[in-house]
Scaffold this active site. Structure first.
Site, mmCIF file in Angstrom:
data_model
loop_
_atom_site.group_PDB
_atom_site.id
_atom_site.type_symbol
_atom_site.label_atom_id
_atom_site.label_comp_id
_atom_site.label_asym_id
_atom_site.label_seq_id
_atom_site.Cartn_x
_atom_site.Cartn_y
_atom_site.Cartn_z
ATOM 1 N N ILE A 1 0.877 -1.145 -0.033
ATOM 2 C CA ILE A 1 0.100 -0.119 -0.019
ATOM 3 C C ILE A 1 0.821 1.403 0.153
ATOM 4 O O ILE A 1 0.605 2.116 -0.570
ATOM 5 C CB ILE A 1 -0.937 -0.200 1.308
ATOM 6 C CG1 ILE A 1 -2.180 -1.193 0.967
ATOM 7 C CG2 ILE A 1 -1.552 1.459 1.540
ATOM 8 C CD1 ILE A 1 -3.088 -0.843 -0.064
ATOM 9 N N ALA B 1 2.438 1.792 -3.424
ATOM 10 C CA ALA B 1 1.551 2.161 -4.077
ATOM 11 C C ALA B 1 0.897 3.372 -4.227
ATOM 12 O O ALA B 1 0.682 4.282 -5.152
ATOM 13 C CB ALA B 1 0.262 1.276 -4.156
ATOM 14 N N GLU B 2 0.931 3.922 -2.785
ATOM 15 C CA GLU B 2 0.470 5.226 -2.692
ATOM 16 C C GLU B 2 1.667 6.588 -2.912
ATOM 17 O O GLU B 2 1.210 7.291 -3.511
ATOM 18 C CB GLU B 2 -0.051 5.333 -1.005
ATOM 19 C CG GLU B 2 -1.251 4.569 -0.957
ATOM 20 C CD GLU B 2 -2.673 5.111 -1.603
ATOM 21 O OE1 GLU B 2 -2.672 6.199 -1.819
ATOM 22 O OE2 GLU B 2 -3.684 4.650 -1.836
ATOM 23 N N SER B 3 2.594 6.327 -2.125
ATOM 24 C CA SER B 3 3.703 7.387 -2.173
ATOM 25 C C SER B 3 5.157 7.012 -2.694
ATOM 26 O O SER B 3 6.103 7.711 -2.694
ATOM 27 C CB SER B 3 3.750 8.001 -0.772
ATOM 28 O OG SER B 3 4.542 7.008 -0.096
ATOM 29 N N TYR C 1 -5.274 0.329 -9.713
ATOM 30 C CA TYR C 1 -4.571 0.275 -8.404
ATOM 31 C C TYR C 1 -4.654 -1.232 -7.817
ATOM 32 O O TYR C 1 -3.668 -1.404 -7.242
ATOM 33 C CB TYR C 1 -5.300 1.380 -7.411
ATOM 34 C CG TYR C 1 -4.949 1.550 -6.360
ATOM 35 C CD1 TYR C 1 -3.734 2.334 -5.736
ATOM 36 C CD2 TYR C 1 -5.479 0.847 -5.004
ATOM 37 C CE1 TYR C 1 -3.454 2.281 -4.035
ATOM 38 C CE2 TYR C 1 -5.037 1.007 -3.666
ATOM 39 C CZ TYR C 1 -4.087 1.691 -3.518
ATOM 40 O OH TYR C 1 -3.755 1.741 -2.128
#
Length: 306
Positions: free
Chosen positions: A187, A190-192, A277
């Site tokens: 996560i 994938a996010e930052s 995503y």
């Protein structure tokens, strides 16, 4: 370019959690030629309304001209400087050109409180103030989450994993809330891409890209503090997994699009970004699981990845 960066940050600062209130943001031209952005008209200055907001909503500023100084009559929470994240590089193949990386704009502004008790934000270090009274705020503006864009040429099957950054924080939060550490890393990646200062155009903040309302809901007072962000993000992820009966596919979709959207469509919403995503989080989770715990069994609701 400097003015554009300040405009981006001004919009981001307005997206931070604020007390329930309503009002406007004014651009006031002072007699000294300095433009200020304030929450009320300044006496004797030419002021123009450039944005407004209502209780319960973050302000939505209009397009701003090149600013010099941004001011707020309500002291804003200072964004603590976070340690730089370990860089995550992309594996390249000699047979193809280098992949297009997500667009990131990095910059910094300076924050100080003037004699009237008003917190100011400026792109130029203020002169004549003690160094201890000026806070440097660094940020990285991203258009959307790292794994949300099309990113042609960026292969998530060969993308280099980051198993080093924030080991203690991730391990502690994962154990406390019963979430697979591999999923937490997937996560964050994938996010930052492990950037603790990441700030998206919609106001998502930090490593796990928490929206201000979500951060507040899960006990995060400073989303740019890596430890707080991880604890709050993992707590939210654990809540989603419980809500969707351990189904990681639906939990990932809820993390991206909101649990309400998953309920509305009875599964992964038909949004191109969310479907992309979900697939990429699944692939990253499988790869992190294989490195961190190669003998572990797959979680419920394993994600298909292409």
């Amino acid at each position: 370019m400097r003015g554009r960066l300040v405009s981006l940050l001004l919009g981001a600062l307005l997206a931070l959690p604020l007390p329930a209130l309503a009002g406007g943001i004014y651009k006031c031209a002072g007699s000294d030629g300095v433009d200020s952005y304030v929450s009320k008209r300044l006496p004797g200055a030419r002021c123009k309304l450039v944005g407004s907001y209502r209780a319960g909503r973050a302000p939505k500023p209009r397009a701003l001209p090149q600013p010099v100084i941004a001011r707020s009559d309500v002291a804003q929470p200072v964004i603590a400087e976070a340690a730089a994240a370990a860089p995550v590089t992309v594996a390249k193949r000699t047979s193809i050109s280098a992949p297009a990386a997500p667009r990131v704009v990095r910059g910094q502004v300076y924050s100080f409180v003037d004699a009237e008790g008003v917190r100011n934000y400026t792109s130029v270090r203020p002169a004549g103030l003690p160094a201890a009274s000026v806070r440097t705020i660094r940020y990285s503006y991203i258009e959307k989450c790292y794994a949300c864009g099309a990113l042609p040429g960026l292969n998530f099957r060969t993308l280099r994993l980051n198993t080093i950054a924030y080991q203690d924080e991730i391990r502690a939060a994962a154990r406390e809330h019963g979430v697979d550490e591999a999923v937490v890393r997937a996560i964050i990646h994938a996010e930052s891409a492990f950037n603790p200062r990441a700030l998206s155009r919609v106001g998502a903040q930090g490593l796990m890209q928490l929206m201000p309302a979500t951060a507040s809901r899960f006990g995060v007072s400073n989303a740019f503090d890596a430890a707080q962000n991880i604890r709050g993000g993992v707590r939210y992820l654990a809540w989603l997994l419980k809500r969707f009966n351990g189904n990681l596919t639906l939990a990932a979709a809820g993390y991206n699009a909101g649990e309400g959207a998953v309920d509305k469509y009875g599964g992964v919403p038909p949004y191109r970004e969310t479907q992309r995503y979900v697939q990429r989080v699944g692939l990253l989770a499988e790869r992190y699981r294989g490195v961190l715990n190669p003998v572990a069994s797959p979680l419920h609701g394993g994600l298909s990845a292409r």
